[in-house]
Design a protein around this motif. Structure first.
Motif, PDB file in Angstrom:
ATOM      1  N   ALA A 142       0.842  -1.361   0.197  1.00 54.16           N
ATOM      2  CA  ALA A 142      -0.108   0.110   0.205  1.00 54.16           C
ATOM      3  C   ALA A 142       0.783   1.137   0.179  1.00 54.16           C
ATOM      4  O   ALA A 142       0.482   2.256  -0.441  1.00 54.16           O
ATOM      5  CB  ALA A 142      -0.765  -0.089   1.459  1.00 54.16           C
ATOM      6  N   VAL A 143       1.841   1.328   0.846  1.00 55.11           N
ATOM      7  CA  VAL A 143       2.867   2.488   0.823  1.00 55.11           C
ATOM      8  C   VAL A 143       3.627   2.577  -0.520  1.00 55.11           C
ATOM      9  O   VAL A 143       3.448   3.751  -0.846  1.00 55.11           O
ATOM     10  CB  VAL A 143       3.982   2.074   1.901  1.00 55.11           C
ATOM     11  N   ILE A 144       3.955   1.415  -0.987  1.00 53.27           N
ATOM     12  CA  ILE A 144       4.674   1.732  -2.416  1.00 53.27           C
ATOM     13  C   ILE A 144       3.616   2.133  -3.443  1.00 53.27           C
ATOM     14  O   ILE A 144       4.217   3.028  -4.153  1.00 53.27           O
ATOM     15  CB  ILE A 144       5.283   0.403  -2.850  1.00 53.27           C
ATOM     16  N   ALA A 145       2.581   1.797  -3.446  1.00 51.96           N
ATOM     17  CA  ALA A 145       1.609   2.004  -4.561  1.00 51.96           C
ATOM     18  C   ALA A 145       1.347   3.530  -4.411  1.00 51.96           C
ATOM     19  O   ALA A 145       1.232   4.354  -5.358  1.00 51.96           O
ATOM     20  CB  ALA A 145       0.250   1.243  -4.465  1.00 51.96           C
ATOM     21  N   SER A 146       1.072   3.961  -3.100  1.00 53.89           N
ATOM     22  CA  SER A 146       0.637   5.401  -2.815  1.00 53.89           C
ATOM     23  C   SER A 146       2.067   6.457  -3.101  1.00 53.89           C
ATOM     24  O   SER A 146       1.731   7.338  -3.602  1.00 53.89           O
ATOM     25  CB  SER A 146       0.156   5.606  -1.514  1.00 53.89           C
ATOM     26  N   LEU A 147       3.027   5.867  -2.733  1.00 61.45           N
ATOM     27  CA  LEU A 147       4.186   6.815  -2.959  1.00 61.45           C
ATOM     28  C   LEU A 147       4.457   6.871  -4.562  1.00 61.45           C
ATOM     29  O   LEU A 147       4.783   8.103  -5.085  1.00 61.45           O
ATOM     30  CB  LEU A 147       5.388   6.195  -2.251  1.00 61.45           C
ATOM     31  N   LEU A 148       4.140   5.792  -5.221  1.00 61.64           N
ATOM     32  CA  LEU A 148       4.539   6.170  -6.721  1.00 61.64           C
ATOM     33  C   LEU A 148       3.419   7.000  -7.484  1.00 61.64           C
ATOM     34  O   LEU A 148       3.733   7.745  -8.278  1.00 61.64           O
ATOM     35  CB  LEU A 148       4.545   4.359  -7.419  1.00 61.64           C
ATOM     36  N   ASP A 149       2.190   6.567  -6.776  1.00 60.22           N
ATOM     37  CA  ASP A 149       1.075   7.554  -7.199  1.00 60.22           C
ATOM     38  C   ASP A 149       1.258   8.908  -6.922  1.00 60.22           C
ATOM     39  O   ASP A 149       0.931   9.742  -8.005  1.00 60.22           O
ATOM     40  CB  ASP A 149      -0.117   7.201  -6.738  1.00 60.22           C
ATOM     41  N   ALA A 150       1.887   9.284  -5.932  1.00 61.42           N
ATOM     42  CA  ALA A 150       2.124  10.806  -5.444  1.00 61.42           C
ATOM     43  C   ALA A 150       3.457  11.404  -6.310  1.00 61.42           C
ATOM     44  O   ALA A 150       3.403  12.592  -6.011  1.00 61.42           O
ATOM     45  CB  ALA A 150       2.690  10.684  -3.949  1.00 61.42           C
ATOM     46  N   GLY A 151       4.127  10.464  -6.870  1.00 58.72           N
ATOM     47  CA  GLY A 151       5.268  11.017  -7.921  1.00 58.72           C
ATOM     48  C   GLY A 151       6.504  10.607  -7.211  1.00 58.72           C
ATOM     49  O   GLY A 151       7.433  11.572  -7.657  1.00 58.72           O
ATOM     50  N   VAL A 152       6.816   9.783  -6.343  1.00 60.59           N
ATOM     51  CA  VAL A 152       8.242   9.501  -6.042  1.00 60.59           C
ATOM     52  C   VAL A 152       9.110   9.017  -6.944  1.00 60.59           C
ATOM     53  O   VAL A 152       8.635   8.119  -7.867  1.00 60.59           O
ATOM     54  CB  VAL A 152       8.335   8.307  -4.671  1.00 60.59           C
ATOM     55  N   PRO A 153      10.293   9.668  -7.587  1.00 57.15           N
ATOM     56  CA  PRO A 153      10.847   9.198  -8.777  1.00 57.15           C
ATOM     57  C   PRO A 153      11.588   7.663  -8.632  1.00 57.15           C
ATOM     58  O   PRO A 153      11.829   7.327  -9.547  1.00 57.15           O
ATOM     59  CB  PRO A 153      12.064  10.129  -8.705  1.00 57.15           C
ATOM     60  N   GLN A 154      11.766   7.327  -7.320  1.00 53.11           N
ATOM     61  CA  GLN A 154      12.309   6.119  -7.075  1.00 53.11           C
ATOM     62  C   GLN A 154      12.273   5.588  -5.843  1.00 53.11           C
ATOM     63  O   GLN A 154      11.975   6.597  -4.723  1.00 53.11           O
ATOM     64  CB  GLN A 154      13.972   6.143  -7.379  1.00 53.11           C
ATOM     65  N   ILE A 155      11.815   4.233  -5.536  1.00 55.43           N
ATOM     66  CA  ILE A 155      11.879   3.592  -4.214  1.00 55.43           C
ATOM     67  C   ILE A 155      12.930   2.649  -4.128  1.00 55.43           C
ATOM     68  O   ILE A 155      13.193   1.705  -5.057  1.00 55.43           O
ATOM     69  CB  ILE A 155      10.577   2.963  -4.161  1.00 55.43           C
ATOM     70  N   ILE A 156      13.758   2.824  -3.240  1.00 55.09           N
ATOM     71  CA  ILE A 156      14.620   1.970  -2.631  1.00 55.09           C
ATOM     72  C   ILE A 156      14.137   0.881  -1.726  1.00 55.09           C
ATOM     73  O   ILE A 156      13.671   1.418  -0.406  1.00 55.09           O
ATOM     74  CB  ILE A 156      16.123   2.390  -2.093  1.00 55.09           C
ATOM     75  N   LEU A 157      14.050  -0.416  -1.890  1.00 58.23           N
ATOM     76  CA  LEU A 157      13.264  -1.256  -1.224  1.00 58.23           C
ATOM     77  C   LEU A 157      14.100  -2.272  -0.466  1.00 58.23           C
ATOM     78  O   LEU A 157      15.162  -3.096  -1.328  1.00 58.23           O
ATOM     79  CB  LEU A 157      12.073  -1.929  -2.006  1.00 58.23           C
ATOM     80  N   SER A 158      13.953  -2.639   0.570  1.00 61.44           N
ATOM     81  CA  SER A 158      14.976  -3.715   1.350  1.00 61.44           C
ATOM     82  C   SER A 158      14.003  -4.232   2.303  1.00 61.44           C
ATOM     83  O   SER A 158      12.999  -4.014   2.905  1.00 61.44           O
ATOM     84  CB  SER A 158      15.919  -2.935   2.184  1.00 61.44           C
TER      85      SER A 158
END
Length: 279
Positions: A142-158
Motif C-alpha cells: 500500500a505504501v509503495i503504490a501510494s508513493l509511486l502514485d504521488a510522484g516519488v521518482p524512485q523507491i529503494i526497497l529492502s
C-alpha cells in the motif's frame, strides 16, 4: 398502515485477533462527536468462517467492515466488486455491503499513509527525491503504490527476505530498486522520505537492529508502527534532525472513507481524535 422502522447501521473490524484494534474506539468517538446512530464492533473471525460471516453480516444490518490480519488478501476473492487501487495493492482493508447483497472491496491504507504525511508535514513533496522503504509485506504494498502514485521518482526497497522485495519490484516496475537487508543501513541516507513498514520495533516484536546513523537533516522519516507511538526508529531520526511522523495518523486517515460511506458523515481528524484513540 405500517411504518418501516429504519435500521441502525452496524459496522466493525474483522480479523484474528482483533483484541488490540483501536478502530472501535476511533469509530465510537466519531459516532458520538457527530451524534450519529450506529455501532462499530470487533469481530474475531477465523479463516474457516470468513466467507460464511461475510455473507451473513449484511443480513444482520451491517453496512460494512474493516479488514485486518490475516484476511486482507483472502477477502479479495470473496468480493463481487474490487476497486482498482485494491487490485493494484493486492489486498483490501475496507468492505462495503450494498443493499443488493454485493460486497465492494477497497483499500484505503495508501490514502491514509499519504494523507498522514501531508497533514503532518504540509510542505512534504513526493517528488523531492527517492524514498527508502523497509519491508515488503501487505502494508509495504500500500505504501509503495501510494508513493509511486504521488510522484516519488524512485523507491529503494529492502526486506529481510530478498525474494519478497524482488517480487514487488517485478510487480511495480522500474522505479523500484531492491537492496539486500544487510545494506539497508547504507542506503538510509539516500531517501528524501524514509518509511518503516515492518513490525520491527512494535511492542512485543523484535527490535529494529539495523544501524540508523545514516539519518540526516532534511529527511522525512515515518514509521507505520503506532504501539509504541514513538519507536526507536523515530527517536533516532529525530535526534539526527529529521522531520518525523508517527504511525497513528495512518490508522486515523485510512478510516475516514469507510466511516463516511457507512454512516453518511465525513469525519475530520483532529488532535481530539488522536487523544481519544490514545486514551
Amino acid at each position: 398502515m405500517s411504518t418501516e422502522i429504519p435500521r441502525i447501521p452496524l459496522a466493525g473490524v474483522v480479523g484474528a485477533p482483533v483484541t488490540y484494534s483501536r478502530s472501535p474506539v476511533l469509530f465510537r468517538h466519531w459516532l458520538d462527536q457527530y451524534d450519529l446512530p450506529g455501532h462499530y464492533v470487533p469481530l474475531h473471525v477465523g479463516n474457516d468462517d470468513l466467507e460464511t460471516v461475510l455473507r451473513t453480516l449484511p443480513r444482520m444490518g451491517f453496512v460494512g467492515v474493516n479488514v485486518t490480519i490475516p484476511h486482507k488478501v483472502s477477502v479479495m476473492s470473496l468480493a463481487h466488486i474490487v476497486t482498482d487501487r485494491a487490485t493494484l495493492i493486492g489486498a483490501a482493508n475496507t468492505l462495503i455491503f450494498r443493499e443488493d447483497g454485493t460486497i465492494h472491496a477497497d483499500n484505503t491504507d495508501g490514502f491514509g499513509f499519504i494523507e498522514n504525511l501531508r497533514q503532518s508535514v504540509p510542505d512534504w513533496t513526493a517528488s523531492a527525491g527517492p524514498a527508502v522503504v523497509l519491508g515488503a509485506g501487505g502494508a509495504a504494498r500500500a505504501v509503495i503504490a501510494s508513493l509511486l502514485d504521488a510522484g516519488v521518482p524512485q523507491i529503494i526497497l529492502s526486506n529481510r527476505s530478498r525474494s519478497k522485495a524482488d517480487a514487488l519490484a517485478e510487480e511495480f516496475g522500474k522505479r523500484i530498486r531492491v537492496v539486500e537487508w544487510v545494506q539497508a543501513a547504507a542506503v538510509l541516507a539516500e531517501g528524501a522520505t524514509v518509511v518503516n513498514t515492518t513490525s520491527l520495533g512494535m511492542t512485543g516484536k523484535e527490535d529494529m537492529r539495523i544501524n540508523l546513523d545514516g539519518f540526516h537533516s532534511g529527511q522525512l522519516v515515518t514509521d507505520i508502527v503506532y504501539t509504541p507511538l514513538r519507536t526507536a526508529f523515530l527517536d533516532a531520526a529525530e535526534a539526527a534532525g529529521c522531520q518525523t511522523v508517527d504511525g497513528l495518523g495512518m490508522l486515523l486517515y485510512q478510516a475516514v472513507p469507510g466511516f463516511e460511506r457507512w454512516f453518511g458523515q465525513k469525519p475530520v481528524v483532529t488532535e481530539a481524535t488522536r487523544q481519544a484513540v490514545l486514551a
